[in-house]
Design a protein around this motif. Structure first.
Motif, PDB file in Angstrom:
ATOM      1  N   LEU A  15       0.832  -1.210   0.000  1.00  0.00           N
ATOM      2  CA  LEU A  15       0.000   0.000   0.000  1.00  0.00           C
ATOM      3  C   LEU A  15       0.867   1.260   0.000  1.00  0.00           C
ATOM      4  O   LEU A  15       0.363   2.347   0.299  1.00  0.00           O
ATOM      5  N   GLY A  16       2.124   1.119  -0.340  1.00  0.00           N
ATOM      6  CA  GLY A  16       3.016   2.285  -0.286  1.00  0.00           C
ATOM      7  C   GLY A  16       3.282   2.709   1.146  1.00  0.00           C
ATOM      8  O   GLY A  16       3.434   3.903   1.424  1.00  0.00           O
ATOM      9  N   TYR A  17       3.328   1.739   2.045  1.00  0.00           N
ATOM     10  CA  TYR A  17       3.569   1.943   3.473  1.00  0.00           C
ATOM     11  C   TYR A  17       2.481   2.785   4.150  1.00  0.00           C
ATOM     12  O   TYR A  17       2.732   3.460   5.128  1.00  0.00           O
ATOM     13  N   LYS A  18       1.263   2.690   3.612  1.00  0.00           N
ATOM     14  CA  LYS A  18       0.107   3.275   4.297  1.00  0.00           C
ATOM     15  C   LYS A  18      -0.522   2.191   5.162  1.00  0.00           C
ATOM     16  O   LYS A  18      -0.326   0.991   4.959  1.00  0.00           O
ATOM     17  N   THR A  19      -1.321   2.599   6.130  1.00  0.00           N
ATOM     18  CA  THR A  19      -2.115   1.646   6.899  1.00  0.00           C
ATOM     19  C   THR A  19      -3.373   1.310   6.096  1.00  0.00           C
ATOM     20  O   THR A  19      -3.763   2.071   5.195  1.00  0.00           O
ATOM     21  N   PRO A  20      -4.021   0.194   6.380  1.00  0.00           N
ATOM     22  CA  PRO A  20      -5.272  -0.116   5.683  1.00  0.00           C
ATOM     23  C   PRO A  20      -6.310   0.996   5.809  1.00  0.00           C
ATOM     24  O   PRO A  20      -7.011   1.298   4.843  1.00  0.00           O
ATOM     25  N   ALA A  21      -6.415   1.614   6.985  1.00  0.00           N
ATOM     26  CA  ALA A  21      -7.391   2.696   7.173  1.00  0.00           C
ATOM     27  C   ALA A  21      -7.061   3.876   6.270  1.00  0.00           C
ATOM     28  O   ALA A  21      -7.960   4.477   5.662  1.00  0.00           O
ATOM     29  N   GLN A  22      -5.783   4.227   6.173  1.00  0.00           N
ATOM     30  CA  GLN A  22      -5.390   5.337   5.307  1.00  0.00           C
ATOM     31  C   GLN A  22      -5.656   5.011   3.839  1.00  0.00           C
ATOM     32  O   GLN A  22      -6.148   5.851   3.088  1.00  0.00           O
ATOM     33  N   ALA A  23      -5.334   3.780   3.435  1.00  0.00           N
ATOM     34  CA  ALA A  23      -5.559   3.379   2.054  1.00  0.00           C
ATOM     35  C   ALA A  23      -7.041   3.370   1.707  1.00  0.00           C
ATOM     36  O   ALA A  23      -7.453   3.837   0.638  1.00  0.00           O
ATOM     37  N   LEU A  24      -7.861   2.864   2.642  1.00  0.00           N
ATOM     38  CA  LEU A  24      -9.304   2.831   2.406  1.00  0.00           C
ATOM     39  C   LEU A  24      -9.876   4.233   2.315  1.00  0.00           C
ATOM     40  O   LEU A  24     -10.714   4.531   1.458  1.00  0.00           O
ATOM     41  N   ALA A  25      -9.403   5.118   3.199  1.00  0.00           N
ATOM     42  CA  ALA A  25      -9.888   6.494   3.186  1.00  0.00           C
ATOM     43  C   ALA A  25      -9.522   7.182   1.876  1.00  0.00           C
ATOM     44  O   ALA A  25     -10.342   7.893   1.276  1.00  0.00           O
ATOM     45  N   LYS A  26      -8.307   6.978   1.406  1.00  0.00           N
ATOM     46  CA  LYS A  26      -7.863   7.613   0.172  1.00  0.00           C
ATOM     47  C   LYS A  26      -8.630   7.087  -1.034  1.00  0.00           C
ATOM     48  O   LYS A  26      -9.023   7.858  -1.925  1.00  0.00           O
ATOM     49  N   LEU A  27      -8.869   5.778  -1.071  1.00  0.00           N
ATOM     50  CA  LEU A  27      -9.595   5.179  -2.183  1.00  0.00           C
ATOM     51  C   LEU A  27     -11.067   5.558  -2.170  1.00  0.00           C
ATOM     52  O   LEU A  27     -11.693   5.728  -3.221  1.00  0.00           O
ATOM     53  N   THR A  28     -11.620   5.691  -0.963  1.00  0.00           N
ATOM     54  CA  THR A  28     -13.044   6.019  -0.845  1.00  0.00           C
ATOM     55  C   THR A  28     -13.321   7.481  -1.149  1.00  0.00           C
ATOM     56  O   THR A  28     -14.288   7.819  -1.835  1.00  0.00           O
ATOM     57  N   ASN A  29     -12.479   8.360  -0.626  1.00  0.00           N
ATOM     58  CA  ASN A  29     -12.682   9.797  -0.817  1.00  0.00           C
ATOM     59  C   ASN A  29     -11.323  10.492  -0.839  1.00  0.00           C
ATOM     60  O   ASN A  29     -10.837  10.956   0.192  1.00  0.00           O
ATOM     61  N   PRO A  30     -10.703  10.552  -2.009  1.00  0.00           N
ATOM     62  CA  PRO A  30      -9.372  11.152  -2.098  1.00  0.00           C
ATOM     63  C   PRO A  30      -9.305  12.581  -1.573  1.00  0.00           C
ATOM     64  O   PRO A  30      -8.262  13.024  -1.096  1.00  0.00           O
ATOM     65  N   ALA A  31     -10.408  13.302  -1.630  1.00  0.00           N
ATOM     66  CA  ALA A  31     -10.404  14.706  -1.198  1.00  0.00           C
ATOM     67  C   ALA A  31     -10.423  14.843   0.311  1.00  0.00           C
ATOM     68  O   ALA A  31     -10.099  15.894   0.860  1.00  0.00           O
ATOM     69  N   ASP A  32     -10.830  13.779   1.017  1.00  0.00           N
ATOM     70  CA  ASP A  32     -10.926  13.867   2.477  1.00  0.00           C
ATOM     71  C   ASP A  32     -10.559  12.516   3.069  1.00  0.00           C
ATOM     72  O   ASP A  32     -11.404  11.678   3.325  1.00  0.00           O
ATOM     73  N   THR A  33      -9.274  12.264   3.252  1.00  0.00           N
ATOM     74  CA  THR A  33      -8.815  10.959   3.716  1.00  0.00           C
ATOM     75  C   THR A  33      -9.082  10.728   5.194  1.00  0.00           C
ATOM     76  O   THR A  33      -8.843   9.650   5.717  1.00  0.00           O
ATOM     77  N   ALA A  34      -9.570  11.720   5.884  1.00  0.00           N
ATOM     78  CA  ALA A  34      -9.793  11.570   7.320  1.00  0.00           C
ATOM     79  C   ALA A  34     -11.149  10.974   7.658  1.00  0.00           C
ATOM     80  O   ALA A  34     -11.394  10.541   8.768  1.00  0.00           O
ATOM     81  N   LYS A  35     -12.080  10.973   6.686  1.00  0.00           N
ATOM     82  CA  LYS A  35     -13.454  10.575   7.007  1.00  0.00           C
ATOM     83  C   LYS A  35     -13.655   9.074   7.045  1.00  0.00           C
ATOM     84  O   LYS A  35     -14.318   8.551   7.921  1.00  0.00           O
ATOM     85  N   ALA A  36     -13.113   8.391   6.044  1.00  0.00           N
ATOM     86  CA  ALA A  36     -13.448   6.970   5.895  1.00  0.00           C
ATOM     87  C   ALA A  36     -12.512   6.105   6.709  1.00  0.00           C
ATOM     88  O   ALA A  36     -11.314   6.116   6.515  1.00  0.00           O
ATOM     89  N   THR A  37     -13.061   5.334   7.622  1.00  0.00           N
ATOM     90  CA  THR A  37     -12.286   4.379   8.414  1.00  0.00           C
ATOM     91  C   THR A  37     -13.087   3.088   8.489  1.00  0.00           C
ATOM     92  O   THR A  37     -14.316   3.108   8.461  1.00  0.00           O
ATOM     93  N   PRO A  38     -12.417   1.915   8.549  1.00  0.00           N
ATOM     94  CA  PRO A  38     -13.145   0.641   8.587  1.00  0.00           C
ATOM     95  C   PRO A  38     -14.017   0.524   9.828  1.00  0.00           C
ATOM     96  O   PRO A  38     -13.576   0.831  10.938  1.00  0.00           O
ATOM     97  N   ALA A  39     -15.230   0.014   9.638  1.00  0.00           N
ATOM     98  CA  ALA A  39     -16.146  -0.164  10.760  1.00  0.00           C
ATOM     99  C   ALA A  39     -15.614  -1.178  11.753  1.00  0.00           C
ATOM    100  O   ALA A  39     -15.901  -1.112  12.939  1.00  0.00           O
ATOM    101  N   ALA A  40     -14.809  -2.131  11.266  1.00  0.00           N
ATOM    102  CA  ALA A  40     -14.309  -3.188  12.145  1.00  0.00           C
ATOM    103  C   ALA A  40     -13.247  -2.682  13.093  1.00  0.00           C
ATOM    104  O   ALA A  40     -12.933  -3.336  14.078  1.00  0.00           O
TER     105      ALA A  40
END
Length: 291
Positions: A265-290
């Motif tokens: 993931l380019g040394y990102k965490t899964p939460a960071q990667a998911l946030a970037k893929l889900t909403n590139p403009a706001d990587t702080a919003k999306a985090t895994p529910a689990a």
């Protein structure tokens, strides 16, 4: 033939094997059979004796060998024919037939829609799952997970003291509740009985999830899930209770999602990667529910 064997075997057993009634046998006793029928009956009697002596374990090849050892001149095809007529099926063949019958009645397993291409740019489009176990002094604690292939985030999980279809359904329910499972998502797993169950197939069909399975007995076809579980097992020790183990498993999943950096993931965490893929403009919003 029954007349020759009744000293060694019960008449009722012989009649059952020959498919005749006892009254029919006693009616036949009073008749004089032809020489050809006599020869046929003599061979059938010898075949039946050889089969009975093997305790129902010999097939037609071994029965033929036994007859040859006794000086009986006969070929395998004739012995096989007599055994079919007498209904003499060796125990191993009965077990193999039952197993084959069970396989033929089982629903066909899903095809491999992933083919070891463990990469995806769309979050929630391809999910992988598996079940592992954690040792406790109370017994095993089973852990089922649902992992997003694009971000490597654990979207859903469930724990329990038994490996059941309900366990993987609860993990999938949690993943769906995270809001990160795409419409028409692929769910890739191994050939475990829980994933092959009709009830799980029905569940996936209900929510538009397409099932995928790799080659049977091949862990590399589900390498992402296997990799997660190897990290879980290597980083946690034996626990006293299942409750304590569950607490640590949930804690580990949170750590894995938000703290563990992946080279893929380019040394990102899964939460960071998911946030970037889900909403590139706001990587702080999306985090895994689990998490």
């Amino acid at each position: 033939m029954i007349d020759r064997l009744k000293a060694d075997l019960p008449v009722s057993y012989l009649c059952e094997k020959l498919g005749v009634s006892r009254s029919g046998y006693y009616d036949w006793v009073s008749r004089e059979p032809s020489p050809m029928v006599q020869r046929r009956d003599e061979l059938a009697a010898k075949v039946l004796c050889a089969f009975a002596a093997s305790e129902r374990s010999a097939g037609y090849r071994k029965v033929t060998a036994e007859l040859h050892a006794d000086g009986v001149v006969v070929d395998r095809k004739t012995v096989a024919s007599r055994m079919r007529e007498l209904g003499l099926i060796p125990l191993f063949a009965e077990a193999a037939f039952k197993k084959a019958n069970q396989r033929s009645s089982r629903a066909v397993d899903p095809v491999d829609l992933v083919n070891r291409l463990f990469s995806s740019l769309t979050p929630g489009a391809i999910l992988v799952g598996d079940i592992t176990y954690v040792h406790t002094r109370e017994g095993w604690l089973y852990v089922a997970t649902v992992i997003d292939l694009a971000s490597r985030a654990v979207l859903g999980y469930a724990t329990g003291k038994r490996q059941t279809v309900g366990l993987i359904v609860r993990a999938m329910d949690r993943a769906r509740a995270s809001g990160h499972v795409a419409t028409g998502a692929i769910f890739h797993s191994d050939h475990g009985s829980q994933y092959r169950a009709k009830s799980f197939a029905k569940y996936c069909g209900k929510y538009g999830i397409r099932r995928s399975m790799g080659a049977n007995m091949q862990c590399w076809d589900n390498a992402v899930a296997e990799s997660f579980f190897s990290k879980l097992k290597n980083e946690r020790l034996t626990f006293t209770t299942r409750r304590a183990a569950t607490h640590e498993v949930v804690k580990y999943i949170g750590h894995y999602n938000t703290r563990r950096r992946h080279q893929s993931l380019g040394y990102k965490t899964p939460a960071q990667a998911l946030a970037k893929l889900t909403n590139p403009a706001d990587t702080a919003k999306a985090t895994p529910a689990a998490a």
